[in-house]
Write a protein that holds these residues in place. Sequence first.
Motif, PDB file in Angstrom:
ATOM      1  N   LYS A 201       0.863  -1.140   0.007  1.00 31.55           N
ATOM      2  CA  LYS A 201      -0.026  -0.093  -0.073  1.00 31.55           C
ATOM      3  C   LYS A 201       0.834   1.358   0.137  1.00 31.55           C
ATOM      4  CE  LYS A 201      -3.764  -2.602   0.323  1.00 31.55           C
ATOM      5  NZ  LYS A 201      -4.710  -2.726  -0.793  1.00 31.55           N
ATOM      6  N   THR A 202       0.324   2.497  -0.604  1.00 32.87           N
ATOM      7  CA  THR A 202       1.005   3.566  -0.485  1.00 32.87           C
ATOM      8  C   THR A 202       0.711   4.351   0.768  1.00 32.87           C
ATOM      9  OG1 THR A 202       0.751   3.838  -2.829  1.00 32.87           O
ATOM     10  CG2 THR A 202       1.192   5.956  -1.603  1.00 32.87           C
ATOM     11  N   LEU A 203       1.886   4.727   1.415  1.00 27.81           N
ATOM     12  CA  LEU A 203       1.746   5.279   2.949  1.00 27.81           C
ATOM     13  C   LEU A 203       1.841   6.799   2.625  1.00 27.81           C
ATOM     14  CD1 LEU A 203       3.987   3.190   5.156  1.00 27.81           C
ATOM     15  CD2 LEU A 203       1.720   2.958   4.459  1.00 27.81           C
ATOM     16  N   LEU A 204       0.715   7.664   2.955  1.00 28.32           N
ATOM     17  CA  LEU A 204       0.688   9.137   2.773  1.00 28.32           C
ATOM     18  C   LEU A 204       1.485   9.788   4.024  1.00 28.32           C
ATOM     19  CD1 LEU A 204      -2.989   9.235   1.345  1.00 28.32           C
ATOM     20  CD2 LEU A 204      -0.496   8.926   0.220  1.00 28.32           C
ATOM     21  N   HIS A 205       2.413  10.471   4.049  1.00 27.67           N
ATOM     22  CA  HIS A 205       3.007  11.128   4.863  1.00 27.67           C
ATOM     23  C   HIS A 205       3.021  12.595   4.932  1.00 27.67           C
ATOM     24  CE1 HIS A 205       5.914   7.698   5.762  1.00 27.67           C
ATOM     25  NE2 HIS A 205       5.721   7.347   4.470  1.00 27.67           N
ATOM     26  N   PRO A 206       2.272  13.070   6.238  1.00 26.07           N
ATOM     27  CA  PRO A 206       2.123  14.548   6.355  1.00 26.07           C
ATOM     28  C   PRO A 206       3.267  15.292   6.748  1.00 26.07           C
ATOM     29  CG  PRO A 206       1.644  13.455   8.370  1.00 26.07           C
ATOM     30  CD  PRO A 206       1.943  12.414   7.274  1.00 26.07           C
ATOM     31  N   THR A 207       4.481  14.654   6.753  1.00 32.08           N
ATOM     32  CA  THR A 207       5.703  15.264   7.008  1.00 32.08           C
ATOM     33  C   THR A 207       6.688  14.805   6.175  1.00 32.08           C
ATOM     34  OG1 THR A 207       6.380  13.973   8.810  1.00 32.08           O
ATOM     35  CG2 THR A 207       5.385  15.962   9.339  1.00 32.08           C
ATOM     36  N   ARG A 208       7.947  15.638   5.657  1.00 33.23           N
ATOM     37  CA  ARG A 208       8.876  15.125   4.831  1.00 33.23           C
ATOM     38  C   ARG A 208       9.617  14.066   5.474  1.00 33.23           C
ATOM     39  NH1 ARG A 208       8.040  16.261  -0.390  1.00 33.23           N
ATOM     40  NH2 ARG A 208       6.793  18.310  -0.670  1.00 33.23           N
ATOM     41  N   ASP A 209       9.777  14.084   6.905  1.00 30.18           N
ATOM     42  CA  ASP A 209      10.814  13.151   7.951  1.00 30.18           C
ATOM     43  C   ASP A 209      10.052  11.786   8.212  1.00 30.18           C
ATOM     44  OD1 ASP A 209       9.065  13.987   9.739  1.00 30.18           O
ATOM     45  OD2 ASP A 209      10.680  15.142  10.837  1.00 30.18           O
ATOM     46  N   ARG A 210       8.937  11.588   7.725  1.00 30.86           N
ATOM     47  CA  ARG A 210       8.263  10.347   8.101  1.00 30.86           C
ATOM     48  C   ARG A 210       8.062  10.036   9.592  1.00 30.86           C
ATOM     49  NH1 ARG A 210      10.671   5.998   3.558  1.00 30.86           N
ATOM     50  NH2 ARG A 210      10.423   7.477   1.684  1.00 30.86           N
ATOM     51  N   ARG A 211       8.140  11.182  10.355  1.00 24.19           N
ATOM     52  CA  ARG A 211       8.175  10.810  11.906  1.00 24.19           C
ATOM     53  C   ARG A 211       6.958  10.272  12.278  1.00 24.19           C
ATOM     54  NH1 ARG A 211       8.131  16.615  11.432  1.00 24.19           N
ATOM     55  NH2 ARG A 211       6.168  17.514  12.578  1.00 24.19           N
ATOM     56  N   ASP A 212       5.752  10.730  11.854  1.00 26.35           N
ATOM     57  CA  ASP A 212       4.531  10.293  12.507  1.00 26.35           C
ATOM     58  C   ASP A 212       4.282   8.704  12.085  1.00 26.35           C
ATOM     59  OD1 ASP A 212       3.933  12.877  13.423  1.00 26.35           O
ATOM     60  OD2 ASP A 212       2.825  13.668  11.955  1.00 26.35           O
ATOM     61  N   TRP A 213       4.454   8.446  10.835  1.00 23.78           N
ATOM     62  CA  TRP A 213       4.243   6.954  10.424  1.00 23.78           C
ATOM     63  C   TRP A 213       5.275   6.023  11.333  1.00 23.78           C
ATOM     64  CZ3 TRP A 213       0.997   3.592   8.899  1.00 23.78           C
ATOM     65  CH2 TRP A 213       0.052   4.110   8.056  1.00 23.78           C
TER      66      TRP A 213
END
Length: 306
Positions: free
Chosen positions: A184-196
């Motif tokens: 699946k495509t993961l959608l990141h709300p930040t450029r650094d992927r920290r939330d995921w």
Amino acid sequence: MPISLPSLDVLKTFVVVAQRLNFTHAARELHLTQGAVSRQILGLEQRLGYPLFSRQARGLALTPQGAQLLAPVQQALGQLDEALTRAAAPPGALRVKCPTCAMRWVLPRVIRLQNERPDMHIELTASVSHGLDFSTEQFDAAVVFGRPPGKKLTAHLLFDEILTPVCTPTFLPPAPRLADLTDKTLLHPTRDRRDWLRWLKAAGADALPSGKAQHFDTLDLAMSAALQGFGIAIGDLCLLEEDIQARRVVTPFPLCVSSGAAYYLVYPERGAPPPALAPLIDFLTAEAADSRARLQNYLPITCNAL
């Protein structure tokens, strides 16, 4: 003998030249000719009796007198601009800044408050930035995101950031496992992927389960992509309350994670706050408390605080 006050236009020219340290760049910003800017500064120096700038081969530099004058002139012009803005605003108008990610929660409530209170006028301004400098930005209050605000601000907690994956109802199979995210495509709300990465760590995963990813500058953009079925986003529960209730998106996993950050309604500790601010504070803090309570009623959440 007291010095007669220079015109506001000349003082504004002084501030812009001091910021740019270049007559050509200042003239472009002020929509004047370079000669006109130079003559204004020269006339101001003659009136004051001392130089404000030293002319050098590579540009300008503030003299000690110029540097001493700059801050109070900036402050005075800022205060005058604020006073003029307040005087021109409708009676009881509040100017509130809000990050775009929080607009989906704040905007409908502000509109509802204004419908209930026709005497109130709230000018809500969206911004991609999360911070605010009340000394330079003309706002009465702001919704801010992050850690508890520092000194010189009165802050009212709205809600903590609680993260969990969200997607359209048919994007994943019922009762999915982490392995279902592999393709699946993961959608990141930040450029650094920290939330995921924060959520995956709490779920027991050491790395991203999928190499497919899209990155966005704001949570709002990531959520728009999730709502269109382009992938699965990591989202904040309170901000997505209405989308979850309406089943536009679902929270497919029972785990949620507290990031340690929160949303606050803040205003500066300077003089008396506008009369209309108190009703706004009461309304939004009550709405936030209701949002937090409702989430517990319909979400099977196990919260981890990292």
